[in-house]
Design a protein around this motif. Structure first.
Motif, mmCIF file in Angstrom:
data_model
loop_
_atom_site.group_PDB
_atom_site.id
_atom_site.type_symbol
_atom_site.label_atom_id
_atom_site.label_comp_id
_atom_site.label_asym_id
_atom_site.label_seq_id
_atom_site.Cartn_x
_atom_site.Cartn_y
_atom_site.Cartn_z
ATOM 1 N N LEU A 118 0.932 -1.148 -0.093
ATOM 2 C CA LEU A 118 0.141 0.052 -0.071
ATOM 3 C C LEU A 118 0.830 1.230 0.103
ATOM 4 N N ILE A 119 1.900 1.174 0.729
ATOM 5 C CA ILE A 119 2.900 2.255 0.551
ATOM 6 C C ILE A 119 3.270 2.401 -0.783
ATOM 7 N N LEU A 120 3.834 1.520 -1.398
ATOM 8 C CA LEU A 120 4.116 1.504 -2.590
ATOM 9 C C LEU A 120 3.292 1.965 -3.626
ATOM 10 N N LEU A 121 1.912 1.903 -3.397
ATOM 11 C CA LEU A 121 0.929 2.479 -4.351
ATOM 12 C C LEU A 121 1.022 3.949 -3.996
ATOM 13 N N PHE A 142 -3.262 -0.312 -11.373
ATOM 14 C CA PHE A 142 -3.273 -0.131 -12.762
ATOM 15 C C PHE A 142 -3.064 1.325 -13.334
ATOM 16 N N VAL A 143 -4.011 2.257 -12.724
ATOM 17 C CA VAL A 143 -3.809 3.596 -12.895
ATOM 18 C C VAL A 143 -2.485 4.259 -12.520
ATOM 19 N N ARG A 144 -1.870 3.740 -11.563
ATOM 20 C CA ARG A 144 -0.708 4.429 -10.997
ATOM 21 C C ARG A 144 0.518 3.806 -12.125
ATOM 22 N N LEU A 145 0.392 2.754 -12.198
ATOM 23 C CA LEU A 145 1.378 2.271 -13.473
ATOM 24 C C LEU A 145 1.386 2.686 -14.629
ATOM 25 N N TYR A 187 -6.909 -3.786 -5.068
ATOM 26 C CA TYR A 187 -6.418 -2.623 -5.404
ATOM 27 C C TYR A 187 -5.889 -2.134 -6.967
ATOM 28 N N PHE A 188 -6.287 -3.483 -7.661
ATOM 29 C CA PHE A 188 -6.131 -3.430 -9.068
ATOM 30 C C PHE A 188 -6.381 -2.264 -9.571
ATOM 31 N N PRO A 189 -7.536 -1.411 -9.645
ATOM 32 C CA PRO A 189 -7.820 -0.296 -10.523
ATOM 33 C C PRO A 189 -6.677 0.689 -10.074
#
Length: 496
Positions: free
Chosen positions: A12-15, A66-69, A61-63
């Motif tokens: 989650l921190i990575l996100l 996905f958007v972050r990447l 947390y896929f959405p």
């Protein structure tokens, strides 16, 4: 990575780190700020995605992931700060990475999709060269549109979650990656419930309708058009009426066309809300579009005026002036090369004379006696003949041959109503002289004929008797030439 709980917290921190750069400052506990963290987080996420077991963070947390990447691909495509380049070289040496930062971010994104068992999606986008297009800053918003369409086909349930996440991001901030975000969102709107998300979509669109960027304006309009199947959206869009009317002045035919469709939708469902000043402003704006180069824009603007006259009959007095001004353009466009525009012009012209309560003109239009209609228009008010003339001049330059022909014929009629008004007559003659060399032989010939008729008419008012006397005098002066040609003079004929 220790316990599942610890692993999930770390992920989650990575996100958060992936989503923080470059919009917000990211710093370490000792206050050290740097731009490498998002790229570092991408490297860590890539390593996690190589694990045999699908990480828990991927499912709920896929959405977000996905958007972050996806946007990390965009960030790393731009010019990298020096510290990021230094960091990336170290990563390449440590992990044996041979690609550039943006290609690495893209590779991580594709790994994410494959871990969710969307290998067919990855291959489909590859086949259409979507991934390569995504790496170019100038074309990436087209690429995300392609990616979104492919995802909508392959994983519609996930698309609704991604669309909601993008909508939240665009509603709360104006990031510099808004263009690809809008392009992605517009393709996924059909996955959302407009009754729940409509207000947010309208709010986001309202911001970009006034953008200086043509592509952002276009995407904002496309977003609104995705909602017009729901009649309840008309009231929510009502607040955009002023911004939409401003867009009618846009030179871009696609933007003008989409704006007219949106305004037609709003007007059709909420015309009772339209104040008289706004109705007047809209009618005047529509008149400017009747002569647009694009036939679809002409058609839509003419039809919208027809709808306005039908629904706003109770406000005929304020609208009388623009409707009166529409008569001549509608008459000309009854000759439009586009059959749909010609038919719509005739129908709207019929509606206009009905709106103005002109039974005499209505009868002529209904019987399609349009040239008699134009003669009546000129004859009924000689003081406005000059005004009609100046409007008709515009159609002499039309790219459409039928409209140029109609303008010349109209000018011939107008000239007969302007005898004695030398300034206007000279204006007509000058304009017609320019048309004698028209690219169309038919138009050029008609201009010459009309010019001759008007010039002979100019001489008549001086004195019919004097004109006849001058003509006979010239004939007598040519008598010797006639005798030389073997013709007997009139006197000899009489004597014999």
């Amino acid at each position: 990575m220790g316990s599942d709980r610890t692993a999930e917290l770390a992920q989650l921190i990575l996100l958060d780190v992936l989503g923080s750069w470059p919009e917000h400052s990211t710093c370490t506990s000792d206050g050290n700020k740097t731009g490498v963290f998002a790229l570092a987080a991408t490297v860590v996420m890539w390593k996690i995605l190589q694990e045999p077991r699908v990480p828990r963070v991927v499912r709920p947390y896929f959405p977000r992931l996905f958007v972050r990447l996806l946007f990390q691909v965009f960030f790393s495509t731009e010019e990298m700060p020096e510290e990021v380049e230094t960091f990336w070289k170290e990563c390449q040496e440590e992990h044996g990475l041979a690609t550039s930062p943006n290609r690495f971010a893209l590779q991580t994104l594709k790994s994410l999709l494959c871990r969710k068992q969307y290998e067919d999606l990855v291959v489909s986008v590859e086949r259409k060269r979507g991934w390569d297009t995504l790496l170019c800053a100038d074309t990436r918003h087209y690429a995300v549109g392609l990616l979104a369409r492919e995802m909508r086909r392959a994983c519609p349930r996930l698309c609704s979650s991604i669309a909601l996440h993008l909508l939240r991001l665009l509603s709360t901030q104006e990031p510099h990656w808004d263009l690809p975000a809008l392009a992605f969102l517009v393709e996924l709107l059909e996955c959302l419930d407009s009754s729940e998300c409509g207000d947010s979509v309208v709010q986001v669109s309202s911001r970009y309708l006034q953008s200086e960027c043509r592509e952002r304006r276009r995407l904002a309009l496309r977003t609104l058009l995705e909602l017009i199947d729901d009649p309840s959206m008309a009231e929510r869009m009502w607040s955009l009426t002023k911004s939409l009317m401003d867009l009618l002045r846009d030179n871009d035919a696609e933007i003008a066309g989409m704006t007219l469709i949106t305004l037609s939708f709003i007007f059709l469902h909420k015309h009772m809300l339209m104040s008289t000043p706004i109705a007047l402003q809209l009618a005047e704006a529509l008149l400017q579009l009747f002569d647009h180069d694009n036939s679809q824009v002409r058609l839509l603007s003419i039809k919208l005026l027809q709808d306005m006259m039908e629904y706003l009959e109770d406000r005929e007095k304020p609208l009388e002036s623009p409707v009166q001004q529409s008569l001549l353009p509608l008459f000309f466009h009854c000759n439009d090369e586009n059959q749909h525009v010609a038919e719509a012009s005739w129908e709207t012209l019929l509606g206009a004379v009905k709106f103005l309560k002109r039974r005499d003109l209505k009868k002529l239009v209904k019987e399609q006696k349009l040239w008699k209609f134009s003669k009546r228009l000129l004859a009924e008010d000689r003081s406005r003949a000059a005004e009609h003339l100046r409007r008709a001049l515009h159609y002499l330059e039309s790219p459409q041959e039928p409209l140029r022909e109609a303008a010349i014929r109209f000018m011939g009629m107008a000239g007969r109503h302007l005898r004695g008004q030398q300034r206007e007559l000279q204006l007509i003659c000058t304009a017609l002289e320019d048309k004698t060399n028209d690219i169309s032989l038919a138009v050029g010939s008609l201009a010459i004929q009309t010019l001759c008729i008007l010039k002979s008419g100019e001489r008549a008012p001086t004195s019919r008797f004097q004109w006849l006397r001058n003509h006979l005098r010239r004939a007598w002066q040519t008598r010797p030439r006639l005798s030389q040609l073997g013709c007997l003079p009139c006197q000899s004929s009489v004597e014999s």
